[in-house]
Design a protein around this motif. Structure first.
Motif, PDB file in Angstrom:
ATOM      1  N   ARG A 135       0.837  -1.216   0.000  1.00 31.10           N
ATOM      2  CA  ARG A 135       0.000   0.000   0.000  1.00 31.10           C
ATOM      3  C   ARG A 135       0.862   1.252   0.000  1.00 31.10           C
ATOM      4  NH1 ARG A 135      -3.138  -2.825   3.725  1.00 31.10           N
ATOM      5  NH2 ARG A 135      -2.164  -1.699   5.430  1.00 31.10           N
ATOM      6  N   HIS A 136       1.928   1.249   0.782  1.00 31.73           N
ATOM      7  CA  HIS A 136       2.791   2.428   0.932  1.00 31.73           C
ATOM      8  C   HIS A 136       3.663   2.665  -0.302  1.00 31.73           C
ATOM      9  CE1 HIS A 136       5.216   5.366   3.143  1.00 31.73           C
ATOM     10  NE2 HIS A 136       6.294   4.753   2.705  1.00 31.73           N
ATOM     11  N   ALA A 137       4.275   1.614  -0.814  1.00 28.98           N
ATOM     12  CA  ALA A 137       5.266   1.757  -1.889  1.00 28.98           C
ATOM     13  C   ALA A 137       4.682   1.529  -3.283  1.00 28.98           C
ATOM     14  CB  ALA A 137       6.423   0.787  -1.655  1.00 28.98           C
ATOM     15  N   GLY A 138       3.480   0.971  -3.362  1.00 26.27           N
ATOM     16  CA  GLY A 138       2.891   0.704  -4.667  1.00 26.27           C
ATOM     17  C   GLY A 138       3.470  -0.516  -5.353  1.00 26.27           C
ATOM     18  N   MET A 139       4.235  -1.306  -4.604  1.00 24.35           N
ATOM     19  CA  MET A 139       4.832  -2.539  -5.131  1.00 24.35           C
ATOM     20  C   MET A 139       5.203  -3.425  -3.949  1.00 24.35           C
ATOM     21  SD  MET A 139       8.690  -1.300  -6.173  1.00 24.35           S
ATOM     22  CE  MET A 139       8.205   0.272  -6.845  1.00 24.35           C
ATOM     23  N   THR A 140       5.488  -4.677  -4.243  1.00 24.74           N
ATOM     24  CA  THR A 140       5.891  -5.580  -3.166  1.00 24.74           C
ATOM     25  C   THR A 140       7.315  -5.253  -2.719  1.00 24.74           C
ATOM     26  OG1 THR A 140       6.839  -7.236  -4.643  1.00 24.74           O
ATOM     27  CG2 THR A 140       4.469  -7.441  -4.138  1.00 24.74           C
ATOM     28  N   ALA A 141       7.654  -5.705  -1.542  1.00 18.13           N
ATOM     29  CA  ALA A 141       9.012  -5.507  -1.031  1.00 18.13           C
ATOM     30  C   ALA A 141      10.022  -6.245  -1.915  1.00 18.13           C
ATOM     31  CB  ALA A 141       9.106  -5.989   0.417  1.00 18.13           C
ATOM     32  N   ARG A 142       9.662  -7.415  -2.394  1.00 20.30           N
ATOM     33  CA  ARG A 142      10.570  -8.166  -3.277  1.00 20.30           C
ATOM     34  C   ARG A 142      10.844  -7.389  -4.559  1.00 20.30           C
ATOM     35  NH1 ARG A 142      10.969 -12.850  -0.665  1.00 20.30           N
ATOM     36  NH2 ARG A 142       9.140 -13.831   0.203  1.00 20.30           N
ATOM     37  N   LYS A 143       9.815  -6.784  -5.116  1.00 17.44           N
ATOM     38  CA  LYS A 143      10.004  -6.013  -6.353  1.00 17.44           C
ATOM     39  C   LYS A 143      10.854  -4.772  -6.074  1.00 17.44           C
ATOM     40  CE  LYS A 143       7.846  -4.021 -10.322  1.00 17.44           C
ATOM     41  NZ  LYS A 143       6.749  -4.071 -11.241  1.00 17.44           N
ATOM     42  N   ALA A 144      10.621  -4.100  -4.948  1.00 20.58           N
ATOM     43  CA  ALA A 144      11.421  -2.921  -4.592  1.00 20.58           C
ATOM     44  C   ALA A 144      12.890  -3.312  -4.449  1.00 20.58           C
ATOM     45  CB  ALA A 144      10.901  -2.295  -3.303  1.00 20.58           C
ATOM     46  N   ARG A 145      13.134  -4.449  -3.831  1.00 23.46           N
ATOM     47  CA  ARG A 145      14.518  -4.922  -3.665  1.00 23.46           C
ATOM     48  C   ARG A 145      15.134  -5.240  -5.021  1.00 23.46           C
ATOM     49  NH1 ARG A 145      15.752  -8.872   1.096  1.00 23.46           N
ATOM     50  NH2 ARG A 145      16.143  -6.873   2.094  1.00 23.46           N
ATOM     51  N   ALA A 146      14.406  -5.919  -5.877  1.00 22.39           N
ATOM     52  CA  ALA A 146      14.921  -6.271  -7.199  1.00 22.39           C
ATOM     53  C   ALA A 146      15.217  -5.019  -8.018  1.00 22.39           C
ATOM     54  CB  ALA A 146      13.927  -7.169  -7.931  1.00 22.39           C
ATOM     55  N   MET A 147      14.347  -4.034  -7.953  1.00 21.44           N
ATOM     56  CA  MET A 147      14.564  -2.789  -8.691  1.00 21.44           C
ATOM     57  C   MET A 147      15.787  -2.043  -8.162  1.00 21.44           C
ATOM     58  SD  MET A 147      10.673  -1.443  -9.289  1.00 21.44           S
ATOM     59  CE  MET A 147      11.214   0.091 -10.030  1.00 21.44           C
ATOM     60  N   ALA A 148      15.963  -2.038  -6.849  1.00 23.67           N
ATOM     61  CA  ALA A 148      17.130  -1.367  -6.264  1.00 23.67           C
ATOM     62  C   ALA A 148      18.414  -2.061  -6.690  1.00 23.67           C
ATOM     63  CB  ALA A 148      17.020  -1.344  -4.739  1.00 23.67           C
ATOM     64  N   ARG A 149      18.394  -3.364  -6.698  1.00 27.66           N
ATOM     65  CA  ARG A 149      19.596  -4.114  -7.123  1.00 27.66           C
ATOM     66  C   ARG A 149      19.885  -3.878  -8.598  1.00 27.66           C
ATOM     67  NH1 ARG A 149      18.567  -9.645  -3.716  1.00 27.66           N
ATOM     68  NH2 ARG A 149      19.306  -8.789  -1.746  1.00 27.66           N
ATOM     69  N   ALA A 150      18.858  -3.853  -9.413  1.00 26.67           N
ATOM     70  CA  ALA A 150      19.041  -3.609 -10.848  1.00 26.67           C
ATOM     71  C   ALA A 150      19.597  -2.210 -11.079  1.00 26.67           C
ATOM     72  CB  ALA A 150      17.721  -3.784 -11.597  1.00 26.67           C
ATOM     73  N   GLY A 151      19.144  -1.245 -10.301  1.00 24.87           N
ATOM     74  CA  GLY A 151      19.630   0.127 -10.428  1.00 24.87           C
ATOM     75  C   GLY A 151      21.081   0.266 -10.029  1.00 24.87           C
ATOM     76  N   ARG A 152      21.533  -0.539  -9.088  1.00 23.43           N
ATOM     77  CA  ARG A 152      22.930  -0.482  -8.653  1.00 23.43           C
ATOM     78  C   ARG A 152      23.843  -1.268  -9.573  1.00 23.43           C
ATOM     79  NH1 ARG A 152      20.626  -0.797  -3.248  1.00 23.43           N
ATOM     80  NH2 ARG A 152      20.760  -3.047  -3.332  1.00 23.43           N
ATOM     81  N   ALA A 153      23.242  -2.139 -10.397  1.00 21.20           N
ATOM     82  CA  ALA A 153      24.050  -3.015 -11.241  1.00 21.20           C
ATOM     83  C   ALA A 153      24.680  -2.286 -12.416  1.00 21.20           C
ATOM     84  CB  ALA A 153      23.198  -4.172 -11.764  1.00 21.20           C
ATOM     85  N   SER A 154      24.022  -1.231 -12.911  1.00 18.25           N
ATOM     86  CA  SER A 154      24.584  -0.506 -14.055  1.00 18.25           C
ATOM     87  C   SER A 154      25.166   0.833 -13.602  1.00 18.25           C
ATOM     88  CB  SER A 154      23.512  -0.285 -15.122  1.00 18.25           C
ATOM     89  OG  SER A 154      22.517   0.581 -14.639  1.00 18.25           O
TER      90      SER A 154
END
Length: 162
Positions: A135-154
């Motif tokens: 509700r707060h983030a508009g996505m699951t915690a797993r998706k937020a973590r995956a997106m953060a990792r993908a953003g740090r990868a490049s």
């Protein structure tokens, strides 16, 4: 700029933005980072600042609103009025937002298991945490973590290096 933010999104948003640029005190890495500029808030309304400090120190075991009011030296009704006036939210809503912001930092910046993130931010169960986070983030915690990792990868912080 803060005036425009305050007009469009409310006083809590303006204080949160101000806190990004103003550091009131040095904190250890293990201490929670303030969600609002405590210096500014303490000058404007020290009773609300006292309640927010108590919230920040008890993210893992949320305090009842009555305890927050006692720490601030006011009645529960007065604390609710002060929070609405200065932060644009009830103490309960502000506390939940504070806990979920801390949870998002733990999700995106650490490899802690989600159950531990839930525990550290005061949720009784992983399912309660998951619902609140979505509700707060508009996505699951797993998706937020995956997106953060993908953003740090490049190097550019975007997928594909564009």
């Amino acid at each position: 700029m803060l005036h425009l933010i305050r007009e469009r999104w409310g006083p809590a948003a303006a204080l949160a933005v101000a806190s990004v640029f103003v550091y009131d005190e040095t904190r250890a890495a293990s201490e929670p980072q303030p969600a609002v500029s405590m210096g500014r808030l303490a000058l404007r309304e020290p009773r609300v600042a006292a309640a927010v400090r108590a919230m920040e120190q008890a993210l893992d075991r949320p305090l009842p609103a009555e305890a927050l009011a006692r720490r601030a030296g006011v009645s529960l009704r007065r604390l609710e009025m002060l929070f609405r006036e200065h932060l644009g939210a009830s103490p309960g809503a502000y506390y939940l937002s504070l806990r979920l912001s801390a949870a998002r930092r733990l999700v995106t910046d650490t490899a802690l298991p989600l159950a531990e993130v839930a525990e550290r931010t005061g949720f009784a169960s992983l399912s309660a945490f998951s619902r609140a986070f979505r509700r707060h983030a508009g996505m699951t915690a797993r998706k937020a973590r995956a997106m953060a990792r993908a953003g740090r990868a490049s190097p550019s912080g975007r997928e594909g290096g564009h």
